[in-house]
Write an enzyme that holds these catalytic residues in place. Structure first.
Site, PDB file in Angstrom:
ATOM      1  N   GLY A 112       0.715  -1.063   0.164  1.00 18.27           N
ATOM      2  CA  GLY A 112       0.107  -0.011   0.068  1.00 18.27           C
ATOM      3  C   GLY A 112       0.843   1.093   0.108  1.00 18.27           C
ATOM      4  O   GLY A 112       2.003   1.213  -0.409  1.00 18.27           O
ATOM      5  N   THR A 135      -4.466  -3.194  -1.298  1.00 15.97           N
ATOM      6  CA  THR A 135      -5.016  -2.868   0.310  1.00 15.97           C
ATOM      7  C   THR A 135      -6.725  -2.980   0.142  1.00 15.97           C
ATOM      8  O   THR A 135      -7.157  -2.619  -0.690  1.00 15.97           O
ATOM      9  CB  THR A 135      -4.837  -1.720   0.682  1.00 15.97           C
ATOM     10  OG1 THR A 135      -5.496  -0.905   1.602  1.00 15.97           O
ATOM     11  CG2 THR A 135      -5.030  -0.410  -0.263  1.00 15.97           C
ATOM     12  N   ILE A 136      -7.037  -3.487   1.223  1.00 12.14           N
ATOM     13  CA  ILE A 136      -8.465  -3.692   1.151  1.00 12.14           C
ATOM     14  C   ILE A 136      -9.200  -2.428   1.249  1.00 12.14           C
ATOM     15  O   ILE A 136     -10.164  -2.066   0.790  1.00 12.14           O
ATOM     16  CB  ILE A 136      -8.949  -4.654   2.333  1.00 12.14           C
ATOM     17  CG1 ILE A 136      -8.728  -4.029   3.602  1.00 12.14           C
ATOM     18  CG2 ILE A 136      -8.543  -6.140   1.997  1.00 12.14           C
ATOM     19  CD1 ILE A 136      -9.269  -4.721   4.780  1.00 12.14           C
ATOM     20  N   ASP A 137      -8.492  -1.315   1.848  1.00 12.03           N
ATOM     21  CA  ASP A 137      -9.067   0.000   2.099  1.00 12.03           C
ATOM     22  C   ASP A 137      -9.452   0.731   0.659  1.00 12.03           C
ATOM     23  O   ASP A 137     -10.070   1.537   0.654  1.00 12.03           O
ATOM     24  CB  ASP A 137      -8.161   0.705   3.062  1.00 12.03           C
ATOM     25  CG  ASP A 137      -8.259   0.248   4.389  1.00 12.03           C
ATOM     26  OD1 ASP A 137      -8.879  -0.454   4.377  1.00 12.03           O
ATOM     27  OD2 ASP A 137      -7.593   1.237   5.087  1.00 12.03           O
ATOM     28  N   GLY A 180     -11.239   0.961   6.949  1.00 13.28           N
ATOM     29  CA  GLY A 180     -11.005   2.187   6.191  1.00 13.28           C
ATOM     30  C   GLY A 180     -10.751   3.177   7.120  1.00 13.28           C
ATOM     31  O   GLY A 180     -11.205   3.739   7.750  1.00 13.28           O
ATOM     32  N   ARG A 275     -26.676  -2.834  18.961  1.00  8.59           N
ATOM     33  CA  ARG A 275     -25.381  -3.488  19.109  1.00  8.59           C
ATOM     34  C   ARG A 275     -24.479  -3.360  17.964  1.00  8.59           C
ATOM     35  O   ARG A 275     -24.678  -2.734  17.120  1.00  8.59           O
ATOM     36  CB  ARG A 275     -25.886  -5.079  18.810  1.00  8.59           C
ATOM     37  CG  ARG A 275     -27.026  -5.708  19.789  1.00  8.59           C
ATOM     38  CD  ARG A 275     -26.176  -6.173  21.334  1.00  8.59           C
ATOM     39  NE  ARG A 275     -27.122  -6.602  22.020  1.00  8.59           N
ATOM     40  CZ  ARG A 275     -27.922  -6.220  22.809  1.00  8.59           C
ATOM     41  NH1 ARG A 275     -28.268  -5.009  22.962  1.00  8.59           N
ATOM     42  NH2 ARG A 275     -28.677  -6.987  23.678  1.00  8.59           N
ATOM     43  N   HIS A 281     -10.284  -8.102  10.824  1.00  7.55           N
ATOM     44  CA  HIS A 281      -9.383  -8.634  10.031  1.00  7.55           C
ATOM     45  C   HIS A 281     -10.192  -9.996   9.250  1.00  7.55           C
ATOM     46  O   HIS A 281      -9.606 -10.237   8.311  1.00  7.55           O
ATOM     47  CB  HIS A 281      -8.180  -9.272  10.776  1.00  7.55           C
ATOM     48  CG  HIS A 281      -7.515  -8.123  11.038  1.00  7.55           C
ATOM     49  ND1 HIS A 281      -7.681  -7.573  12.288  1.00  7.55           N
ATOM     50  CD2 HIS A 281      -6.209  -7.752  10.575  1.00  7.55           C
ATOM     51  CE1 HIS A 281      -6.617  -6.773  12.676  1.00  7.55           C
ATOM     52  NE2 HIS A 281      -5.951  -6.676  11.555  1.00  7.55           N
ATOM     53  N   GLN A 283     -12.343  -9.115   7.111  1.00  5.29           N
ATOM     54  CA  GLN A 283     -12.316  -8.561   5.760  1.00  5.29           C
ATOM     55  C   GLN A 283     -10.922  -8.715   5.007  1.00  5.29           C
ATOM     56  O   GLN A 283     -10.954  -8.710   3.834  1.00  5.29           O
ATOM     57  CB  GLN A 283     -12.526  -7.178   5.992  1.00  5.29           C
ATOM     58  CG  GLN A 283     -13.882  -6.580   6.628  1.00  5.29           C
ATOM     59  CD  GLN A 283     -13.794  -5.325   7.168  1.00  5.29           C
ATOM     60  OE1 GLN A 283     -14.456  -4.435   6.592  1.00  5.29           O
ATOM     61  NE2 GLN A 283     -13.417  -5.329   8.523  1.00  5.29           N
TER      62      GLN A 283
HETATM   63  O1  F6P Z   1      -4.720  -0.677   5.560  1.00  2.67           O
HETATM   64  C1  F6P Z   1      -5.421  -1.783   5.852  1.00  2.67           C
HETATM   65  C2  F6P Z   1      -6.101  -2.057   7.245  1.00  2.67           C
HETATM   66  O2  F6P Z   1      -6.780  -2.993   7.105  1.00  2.67           O
HETATM   67  C3  F6P Z   1      -6.750  -1.021   7.767  1.00  2.67           C
HETATM   68  O3  F6P Z   1      -8.144  -0.603   7.544  1.00  2.67           O
HETATM   69  C4  F6P Z   1      -6.601  -1.132   9.327  1.00  2.67           C
HETATM   70  O4  F6P Z   1      -6.714   0.135  10.203  1.00  2.67           O
HETATM   71  C5  F6P Z   1      -5.270  -1.729   9.349  1.00  2.67           C
HETATM   72  O5  F6P Z   1      -4.914  -2.351   8.161  1.00  2.67           O
HETATM   73  C6  F6P Z   1      -4.962  -2.820  10.680  1.00  2.67           C
HETATM   74  O6  F6P Z   1      -3.794  -3.176  10.778  1.00  2.67           O
HETATM   75  P1  F6P Z   1      -3.120  -4.136  11.720  1.00  2.67           P
HETATM   76  O7  F6P Z   1      -3.479  -5.412  11.137  1.00  2.67           O
HETATM   77  O8  F6P Z   1      -1.606  -3.769  11.352  1.00  2.67           O
HETATM   78  O9  F6P Z   1      -3.833  -3.881  13.011  1.00  2.67           O
END
Ligand code: F6P
Length: 357
Positions: A112, A135-137, A180, A275, A281, A283
Site C-alpha cells: 500500500g 489494500t482492502i481499504d 477503512g 448492538r 481482520h 475482511q
Molecule cells: O490498511 C488496511 C488495514 O486493514 C486498515 O483498514 C486497518 O486500520 C489496518 O490495516 C489494521 O492494521 P493491523 O492489522 O496492523 O492492525
C-alpha cells in the site's frame, strides 16, 4: 533479468495471485530465471533471510489462496528500522547491499502507501523497483482499484446481509464497524450492496442528531430496526477519530471504537436496542473473489511487462479497465478518498440512505 518480489504491510486477498502472475510472466513470457521471493517484506532484505525460489511449479494452485506465501510485516521500514525499544535506524544501505548479493536486477513490491513510499526512496538510492497496489481499504493513489478491496467488500456485504436477520427479528439497530482508516470505500460499497440504512465515512463527518432523526423516522414509518455501516476512521462532526492504541514511535495508531460509540448514542436517542459488530481482520481473510483474482493477474503481468520495457520507479495501475504505470512520486504521501461527488454517494442519497452529513 533476475527479479525479486516481496509483500509489504497488511495482508490482502490477491497477494498470492499477483505473485503467481509475476512468476509465470517472467519465466514463461520473457524467459527470465526463477523469481526470488523475499520473505517477510523488507525485513527479509535487512535481515538477509534466505529467499524462496519461485517457479510456475512452486506457485501452482496459488490463485485462490488468501494471505501471502512470502509472509509480511508492517514494522520493517528499512529507513526507520527497529533497533531496540523505541529506537530506529536507517538500514536502507543493507537493502541495497542484499539486493546486490542476491543479484537482483529489479524488485517487485506488492503493498500500500507505506510500501510504495519505501519503494520510492529505495528507487532514489538506485534500486530498480515496480510496485502493485494492494489494500482492502482501496486508498492507494494513482489507480482506480486496489486488489483485495472487492473481496473485503464481498465479506462485509455478507456480514450486513446476515445482521439484517437479528436487526429485523429483535427490532434492533445493528452497527457494523468496517475497516477503512482514511477512506470509506469498503463501507460505501458494502453498505450499498448490503442495503445499510446509514453509511458513515471518514470523508463525511457525521451529525449524530441527523442520524437519530433518520432512524426514528424509519421506525415511525414501520421499520423499527436499522443497519448502520461505519468505517473505522469516521468521526462525528467536531469530534475525534476513535483510537484503540495510540501511535507509537513510527507506527500508526490502531483505530477502533467508533462503532460502539455510535451504537451507544443511537440506543439513547432512538430507544431501540443497539448492538455493534466489529468485522476486523475477517475482511482481510479468505480466498480472493474472482474480480480480485483477475485484477491481481493483470497487475502481476503488467509489473513484469513494465520492467521488460525498461520502466521503473513506478506502480502499475488500473485506468479505464487497462493497465498503465504511474510514477511513484505521484503515488506516495497521501491517499485516495471517496470523492464527495462520487456516483455511489449520489445513489445512496437518492435511495434514502442516511449519510448524516
Ligand atoms: O490498511 C488496511 C488495514 O486493514 C486498515 O483498514 C486497518 O486500520 C489496518 O490495516 C489494521 O492494521 P493491523 O492489522 O496492523 O492492525
Amino acid at each position: 533479468m533476475q527479479l525479486g518480489i516481496l509483500t509489504g504491510g497488511g495482508d490482502a486477498p490477491g497477494l498470492n495471485a499477483v505473485i503467481r502472475a509475476v512468476v509465470r510472466t517472467a519465466i514463461r513470457q520473457h524467459g527470465w530465471p526463477p523469481v526470488l521471493g523475499i520473505p517477510e517484506g523488507f525485513k527479509g532484505l535487512v535481515e538477509k533471510l534466505d529467499p524462496i525460489e519461485l517457479t510456475p511449479f512452486t506457485t501452482r494452485g496459488l490463485i485462490n489462496r488468501g494471505g501471502t506465501i512470502l509472509h509480511t510485516t508492517n514494522r520493517a521500514d528499512p529507513f526507520q528500522y527497529p533497533a531496540g525499544e523505541n529506537r530506529f535506524e536507517d538500514r536502507s544501505d543493507t537493502v541495497l547491499e542484499r539486493a546486490g548479493e542476491l543479484g537482483l536486477d529489479a524488485l517487485v513490491i506488492l503493498g500500500g502507501d507505506g510500501s510504495h513510499s519505501i519503494a520510492h526512496k529505495l528507487s532514489n538510492k538506485g534500486l530498480t523497483v515496480v510496485g502493485a497496489p494492494k489494500t482492502i481499504d482501496n486508498d492507494v493513489r494513482g489507480t482506480e482499484l486496489c486488489f483485495g478491496h472487492l473481496t473485503a467488500v464481498a465479506t462485509a456485504t455478507d456480514a450486513l446481509d446476515k445482521l439484517h436477520t437479528t436487526a429485523e427479528s429483535h427490532h434492533r439497530v445493528m452497527v457494523v464497524e468496517l475497516m477503512g482508516r482514511d477512506t470509506g470505500w469498503i463501507a460505501l460499497r458494502a453498505g450499498t450492496a448490503g442495503a445499510a440504512d446509514a453509511i458513515l465515512l471518514p470523508e463525511i463527518p457525521f451529525d449524530i442528531d441527523l442520524l437519530c432523526d433518520g432512524i426514528n423516522r424509519r421506525a415511525a414509518a414501520g421499520s423499527p430496526f436499522s443497519i448502520v455501516a461505519v468505517a473505522e476512521g469516521t468521526r462525528p462532526k467536531g469530534g475525534e477519530i476513535a483510537v484503540l492504541e495510540s501511535a507509537e514511535g513510527v507506527y500508526q495508531a490502531r483505530l477502533g471504537g467508533i462503532g460502539a460509540l455510535v451504537a451507544d448514542r443511537l440506543q439513547h436517542c432512538t430507544q431501540l436496542e443497539s448492538r455493534v459488530t466489529v468485522l476486523g481482520h475477517v475482511q482481510r481473510g479468505g480466498a480472493p473473489v474472482s474480480a480480485d483474482r483477475i485484477l491481481a493477474t493483470q497487475y502481476g503481468m503488467a509489473a513484469v511487462d513494465a520492467l521488460a520495457r525498461g520502466e521503473h520507479n513506478c506502480m502499475v495501475a488500473l485506468s479505464h479497465e487497462r493497465m498503465e504505470t504511474v510514477p511513484l512520486e505521484d503515488v506516495v504521501g497521501g491517499f485516495r478518498p471517496v470523492p464527495l461527488d462520487h456516483p455511489l454517494l449520489d445513489a445512496a442519497r437518492q435511495t434514502g440512505v442516511l449519510l448524516a452529513e
